[in-house]
Write a protein that holds these residues in place. Structure first.
Motif, PDB file in Angstrom:
ATOM      1  N   LYS A 162      21.456 -12.308  68.122  1.00 22.43           N
ATOM      2  CA  LYS A 162      21.053 -12.636  69.533  1.00 22.43           C
ATOM      3  C   LYS A 162      19.453 -12.270  69.742  1.00 22.43           C
ATOM      4  CE  LYS A 162      24.515 -14.564  71.669  1.00 22.43           C
ATOM      5  NZ  LYS A 162      25.491 -14.557  70.505  1.00 22.43           N
ATOM      6  N   ARG A 163      19.023 -12.989  70.281  1.00 22.10           N
ATOM      7  CA  ARG A 163      17.513 -12.637  71.005  1.00 22.10           C
ATOM      8  C   ARG A 163      17.146 -13.426  72.326  1.00 22.10           C
ATOM      9  NH1 ARG A 163      15.239 -16.753  66.826  1.00 22.10           N
ATOM     10  NH2 ARG A 163      14.674 -18.664  68.081  1.00 22.10           N
ATOM     11  N   ARG A 164      16.192 -12.894  72.905  1.00 15.31           N
ATOM     12  CA  ARG A 164      15.605 -13.709  74.135  1.00 15.31           C
ATOM     13  C   ARG A 164      14.503 -14.597  73.844  1.00 15.31           C
ATOM     14  NH1 ARG A 164      16.396 -12.759  79.357  1.00 15.31           N
ATOM     15  NH2 ARG A 164      17.207 -10.613  79.098  1.00 15.31           N
ATOM     16  N   ASP A 165      15.032 -15.877  73.557  1.00 17.07           N
ATOM     17  CA  ASP A 165      13.908 -16.662  73.220  1.00 17.07           C
ATOM     18  C   ASP A 165      12.528 -16.733  74.032  1.00 17.07           C
ATOM     19  OD1 ASP A 165      15.206 -17.701  70.893  1.00 17.07           O
ATOM     20  OD2 ASP A 165      16.340 -19.098  72.112  1.00 17.07           O
ATOM     21  N   THR A 166      11.307 -16.797  73.524  1.00 19.88           N
ATOM     22  CA  THR A 166      10.308 -16.769  74.283  1.00 19.88           C
ATOM     23  C   THR A 166       9.913 -18.184  74.525  1.00 19.88           C
ATOM     24  OG1 THR A 166       8.793 -17.324  72.202  1.00 19.88           O
ATOM     25  CG2 THR A 166       9.130 -15.078  72.834  1.00 19.88           C
ATOM     26  N   PRO A 167       8.979 -18.596  75.427  1.00 22.51           N
ATOM     27  CA  PRO A 167       8.837 -19.889  75.996  1.00 22.51           C
ATOM     28  C   PRO A 167       8.449 -20.831  74.717  1.00 22.51           C
ATOM     29  CG  PRO A 167       7.886 -18.483  77.646  1.00 22.51           C
ATOM     30  CD  PRO A 167       8.588 -17.621  76.420  1.00 22.51           C
ATOM     31  N   GLU A 168       7.584 -20.010  73.891  1.00 24.78           N
ATOM     32  CA  GLU A 168       6.872 -20.925  72.666  1.00 24.78           C
ATOM     33  C   GLU A 168       8.305 -21.398  71.694  1.00 24.78           C
ATOM     34  OE1 GLU A 168       5.846 -18.150  73.752  1.00 24.78           O
ATOM     35  OE2 GLU A 168       3.776 -18.844  74.518  1.00 24.78           O
ATOM     36  N   GLN A 169       9.261 -20.122  71.626  1.00 22.26           N
ATOM     37  CA  GLN A 169      10.348 -20.594  70.711  1.00 22.26           C
ATOM     38  C   GLN A 169      11.302 -21.718  71.313  1.00 22.26           C
ATOM     39  OE1 GLN A 169      11.344 -16.596  70.688  1.00 22.26           O
ATOM     40  NE2 GLN A 169      11.247 -16.202  68.550  1.00 22.26           N
ATOM     41  N   LEU A 170      11.278 -21.636  72.625  1.00 23.76           N
ATOM     42  CA  LEU A 170      12.152 -22.936  73.406  1.00 23.76           C
ATOM     43  C   LEU A 170      11.502 -24.125  73.293  1.00 23.76           C
ATOM     44  CD1 LEU A 170      13.191 -20.931  76.660  1.00 23.76           C
ATOM     45  CD2 LEU A 170      14.793 -21.651  74.513  1.00 23.76           C
ATOM     46  N   ARG A 171      10.254 -24.320  73.239  1.00 21.72           N
ATOM     47  CA  ARG A 171       9.537 -25.441  73.041  1.00 21.72           C
ATOM     48  C   ARG A 171       9.664 -25.854  71.750  1.00 21.72           C
ATOM     49  NH1 ARG A 171       5.699 -23.261  76.796  1.00 21.72           N
ATOM     50  NH2 ARG A 171       4.519 -22.109  74.749  1.00 21.72           N
ATOM     51  N   ALA A 172       9.620 -24.908  70.641  1.00 20.42           N
ATOM     52  CA  ALA A 172       9.976 -25.371  69.406  1.00 20.42           C
ATOM     53  C   ALA A 172      11.460 -25.830  69.059  1.00 20.42           C
ATOM     54  CB  ALA A 172       9.554 -24.173  68.313  1.00 20.42           C
ATOM     55  N   ASP A 173      12.227 -25.317  69.657  1.00 26.87           N
ATOM     56  CA  ASP A 173      13.523 -25.749  69.651  1.00 26.87           C
ATOM     57  C   ASP A 173      13.909 -27.109  70.360  1.00 26.87           C
ATOM     58  OD1 ASP A 173      16.457 -24.815  69.172  1.00 26.87           O
ATOM     59  OD2 ASP A 173      16.709 -25.566  71.379  1.00 26.87           O
ATOM     60  N   ARG A 174      12.940 -27.182  71.300  1.00 28.63           N
ATOM     61  CA  ARG A 174      13.340 -28.636  72.146  1.00 28.63           C
ATOM     62  C   ARG A 174      12.667 -29.593  71.320  1.00 28.63           C
ATOM     63  NH1 ARG A 174      11.451 -29.855  78.262  1.00 28.63           N
ATOM     64  NH2 ARG A 174      11.674 -32.128  78.439  1.00 28.63           N
ATOM     65  N   ALA A 175      11.624 -29.508  70.511  1.00 27.52           N
ATOM     66  CA  ALA A 175      10.905 -30.331  69.840  1.00 27.52           C
ATOM     67  C   ALA A 175      11.740 -30.928  68.436  1.00 27.52           C
ATOM     68  CB  ALA A 175       9.564 -29.796  69.478  1.00 27.52           C
ATOM     69  N   ALA A 176      12.333 -29.924  67.877  1.00 26.49           N
ATOM     70  CA  ALA A 176      13.326 -29.691  66.816  1.00 26.49           C
ATOM     71  C   ALA A 176      14.476 -30.721  67.154  1.00 26.49           C
ATOM     72  CB  ALA A 176      13.490 -28.678  66.074  1.00 26.49           C
ATOM     73  N   LEU A 177      14.808 -30.532  68.248  1.00 19.57           N
ATOM     74  CA  LEU A 177      16.230 -31.165  68.725  1.00 19.57           C
ATOM     75  C   LEU A 177      15.915 -32.812  69.009  1.00 19.57           C
ATOM     76  CD1 LEU A 177      19.121 -31.232  69.287  1.00 19.57           C
ATOM     77  CD2 LEU A 177      18.567 -30.578  71.767  1.00 19.57           C
TER      78      LEU A 177
END
Length: 290
Positions: free
Chosen positions: A26-41
């Motif tokens: 578990k972690r608290r995703d940073t805005p950058e990590q969330l953007r990367a996840d969105r782009a990957a999806l």
């Protein structure tokens, strides 16, 4: 290739729950990590949309995907594609459900888990009832910890009879026959989860018609075998698809052992492999090994 089943797990790891028994990091995703996840999806969704063969997708995020708009949108978009047989996601149902009205419900399904201590019982049951009212296909499950048995019994009694309630054996927990019998009263198929399956050398559909894909497009046969078969986006994985035995000593997760051919679970869950919905009514299920 006639049909490919994909287990997709992107970089998302943040979750709105903090279950003490959860084995996921578990972690608290940073805005950058969330953007990367969105782009990957979004890249993955576009790849699926461009296929000419049938595809089924199960999203198995480390965190909770449906609190993120891009996962809800991906499910809606994929459900509307004629070559997508099924699109499903594992979820805690903490999110709103009105988005399902936009999806093709003949292809959408949810694999829901109830976590006592993380959500009020009536709130979770209300979500299940809303899914039923909306006509969304779903299964519901719990982790088989002794302290959760009363909640699981209550849930089984309150759910519609046609809704399958599955029970996952708690990681690192062993069950006496008497303990297992109590869980099997709720989930007749609990015997498959009770102990890890000796899997080495057994034929398995993973690596042939089932693959695991991460956010970078790296393809493996399943989440539990680290060997890389290639990449989704350059098509290099295709040459590696073939029948092959399991290389691991044991397999103890449903999303893995459901694909072991000798277990015959493709017959048990015919039409509902990804969302863990059996082909027959819950009251008529049985486990032949018990």
């Amino acid at each position: 290739m006639e049909h490919l089943t994909i287990l997709y797990r992107g970089p998302l790891a943040s979750c709105d729950y903090d279950c003490p028994y959860c084995p996921f990091a578990k972690r608290r995703d940073t805005p950058e990590q969330l953007r990367a996840d969105r782009a990957a999806l979004e890249r993955f969704t576009a790849w699926v949309a461009g296929r000419s063969h049938d595809v089924s997708v199960l999203f198995t995020p480390w965190g909770e995907g449906l609190v993120r708009s891009w996962y809800r949108r991906a499910l809606v978009e994929l459900s509307r594609l004629s070559h997508v047989r099924r699109v499903a996601i594992q979820t805690n149902l903490s999110h709103r459900l009105d988005w399902t009205a936009e999806a093709d419900l003949s292809r959408l399904a949810l694999w829901a888990t109830y976590h006592p201590g993380q959500v009020a019982y009536e709130r979770f049951l209300g979500k299940c009832r809303e899914l039923s009212a909306r006509g969304v296909r779903y299964s519901v499950g719990v982790v088989g910890l002794p302290e959760q048995l009363p909640d699981a019994r209550r849930l089984r009694a309150d759910l519609p009879p046609e809704t399958y309630l599955w029970v996952n054996a708690a990681e690192g927990h062993t069950y006496t026959d008497a303990e297992a019998a109590r869980w099997m009263e709720l989930d007749p198929l609990f015997g498959h989860s009770r102990r890890p399956h000796a899997s080495r050398g057994l034929p398995c559909r993973t690596g042939e018609s089932v693959i695991s894909v991460d956010g970078a497009g790296t393809v493996r046969r399943c989440h539990f075998v680290p060997a890389v078969l290639g990449n989704l986006y350059d098509d290099s994985f295709r040459a590696a698809l073939r029948p092959r035995p399991c290389p691991l000593a044991t397999c103890d997760c449903h999303i893995g052992y459901v694909h072991l051919e000798p277990l015959g679970l493709y017959d048990v869950f015919a039409g509902g492999i990804l969302e863990r919905v059996p082909a027959g009514p819950p009251g008529q299920l049985s486990w032949p090994g018990w």
